[in-house]
Design a protein around this motif. Structure first.
Motif, PDB file in Angstrom:
ATOM      1  N   HIS A 120       0.750  -1.154   0.071  1.00 58.28           N
ATOM      2  CA  HIS A 120      -0.007   0.093  -0.025  1.00 58.28           C
ATOM      3  C   HIS A 120       0.791   1.094  -0.179  1.00 58.28           C
ATOM      4  N   LEU A 121       1.756   1.238  -0.797  1.00 57.47           N
ATOM      5  CA  LEU A 121       2.867   2.275  -0.879  1.00 57.47           C
ATOM      6  C   LEU A 121       2.882   2.904  -2.460  1.00 57.47           C
ATOM      7  N   ALA A 122       2.174   2.361  -3.034  1.00 59.82           N
ATOM      8  CA  ALA A 122       2.143   2.862  -4.624  1.00 59.82           C
ATOM      9  C   ALA A 122       1.553   4.102  -4.791  1.00 59.82           C
ATOM     10  N   GLY A 123       0.845   4.627  -3.670  1.00 58.88           N
ATOM     11  CA  GLY A 123       0.111   6.149  -4.277  1.00 58.88           C
ATOM     12  C   GLY A 123      -1.116   5.668  -4.918  1.00 58.88           C
ATOM     13  N   MET A 124      -1.662   4.683  -4.855  1.00 57.94           N
ATOM     14  CA  MET A 124      -2.853   4.439  -5.859  1.00 57.94           C
ATOM     15  C   MET A 124      -4.025   4.904  -4.651  1.00 57.94           C
ATOM     16  N   GLY A 125      -5.325   5.065  -5.340  1.00 60.79           N
ATOM     17  CA  GLY A 125      -6.481   5.384  -4.706  1.00 60.79           C
ATOM     18  C   GLY A 125      -7.093   4.156  -4.339  1.00 60.79           C
ATOM     19  N   ASP A 126      -8.457   4.366  -3.916  1.00 59.86           N
ATOM     20  CA  ASP A 126      -9.174   3.449  -3.411  1.00 59.86           C
ATOM     21  C   ASP A 126     -10.798   3.549  -3.908  1.00 59.86           C
TER      22      ASP A 126
END
Length: 379
Positions: free
Chosen positions: A134-140
């Motif tokens: 959960h460090l990829a900078g992706m949203g949810d």
């Protein structure tokens, strides 16, 4: 909404970190009454409830069902009841990725575009390892991103429907929220995409790969990633939402997305997964596999104080609770919420699956852990 459910459960779990089938391996001194009293508010005859298992040294010292798996037919919950586990599924997705990495089929530090070239240009290198942690900078699953139909927020229950491919097409065009490794940011989207990474690398769907490489080797004959919600599931539990003091409505989903969630399992099967952390049977019994999947990313930024000193490994939070190291995760999806807490130094684990939004698996699981730890440490 799924993200809200997950975050609420995770926050609950991490702040807490500071039918009558009973004991499989009886322990006369185990505080059975204390555990049962935690569930005293569940009306066995008219309410949804939970399935709880307490594992010590690889055996259940306690397991029990409380409430109903199905309100229409008054079917009680027991250890064979099949629950949708929400984000507990992430550890199985992550294990699939780890197995492929151990075999040299996948590079954790490769740009994800190497496996999924359809993804939008993020403007940065985004690695599989960053997505796992959960460090990829992706949203949810945020409505303001793309879940709008006819001017209304997308419903993750049973009102709206997207195929897996339609969902992938949408997710593949979602930009990053922030540059990778800026800060820890929980992302269901990342784990949904990791399911597709498994498929591209292995040539099998995540359901097929996990059946072949995880569930079958461990003897988890009832457990599977449900990528077709029309599949009949023996002993399936229904999910519910409380409407008022005396009534519930069914709260299920017709969506087939997996990776971030989607695993169905029961208490009887889940102990086999727990045992594997102490005696690995996967990937030709690789000595490295368990270490890899339970070791947090070396990331020291603490901007998000909400999660305190806990860190994230491959689908596991790693922290401390009740004076003990704990490795655990929660799940929340439509009418289901779940928790799995493992205290490795005590060979103790708590598994709690619930099928209603008004019952907290995390709270009850934490209280069961407190009682169990006191029992073990004061013996």
């Amino acid at each position: 909404m799924k993200r809200q459910n997950d975050i609420i459960l995770f926050v609950t779990l991490l702040f807490l970190f500071a039918c009558t089938e009973e004991v499989k391996t009886p322990r006369i001194d185990f505080p059975i009454d204390g555990i049962n009293n935690l569930f005293v508010d569940i009306d066995e005859q008219r309410m949804p409830g939970c399935a709880l298992g307490i594992i010590h040294n690889g055996e259940y010292v306690f397991k029990n069902g409380y409430g109903l798996a199905n309100l229409e037919h008054s079917i009680p919950i027991d250890s064979s009841s099949m629950f949708r586990t929400g984000s507990l599924s992430k550890q199985f997705t992550a294990m699939a990725i780890a197995i492929l990495s151990e075999r040299g089929k996948l590079d954790l530090d490769a740009d994800v575009h190497e496996y999924l070239p359809e993804l939008i240009d993020y403007g940065y290198k985004v690695t599989v390892r960053q997505m796992i942690h959960h460090l990829a900078g992706m949203g949810d699953y945020d409505p303001d991103l793309f879940f709008i139909t006819d001017g209304k927020p997308f419903d993750f229950g049973n009102k709206n429907f997207w195929t897996i491919q339609e969902f992938f097409d949408a997710v593949s065009q979602v930009a990053l929220r922030m540059p990778p490794e800026t800060k820890w940011q929980y992302s269901n989207l990342a784990y949904f995409l990791l399911a597709h990474v498994v498929e591209r690398v292995s040539g099998m769907t995540l359901r097929e790969f996990s059946d072949q490489e995880i569930f079958t080797p461990l003897g988890m004959s009832k457990t599977f990633f449900n990528d077709n919600v029309n599949t009949p599931v023996e002993n399936r539990v229904d999910g519910y939402k409380k409407i008022n003091e005396n009534s519930y409505e069914i709260y299920m989903t017709n969506l087939n997305f997996i990776g971030d969630g989607g695993v169905y399992t029961n208490i009887d099967d889940f102990i086999k997964w727990d045992r594997n952390f102490y005696d690995n049977q996967l990937d030709s019994a690789s000595d490295n596999l368990i270490s890899v999947t339970t070791t947090p990313f070396d990331f020291e930024a603490r901007e998000n104080k909400l999660f305190g000193e806990s860190q994230y490994a491959f689908g596991h939070f790693v922290g401390s609770s009740h004076g003990q190291k704990v490795i655990g995760h929660t799940g929340g999806w439509v009418g289901f919420n779940t928790v799995y807490l493992r205290y490795p130094d005590l060979s103790l684990s708590i598994v709690n699956f619930c099928n209603s939004t008004d019952v907290s698996a995390a709270n009850l699981g934490n209280e069961a852990a407190k009682i169990s730890i006191n029992w073990l440490t004061k013996k």
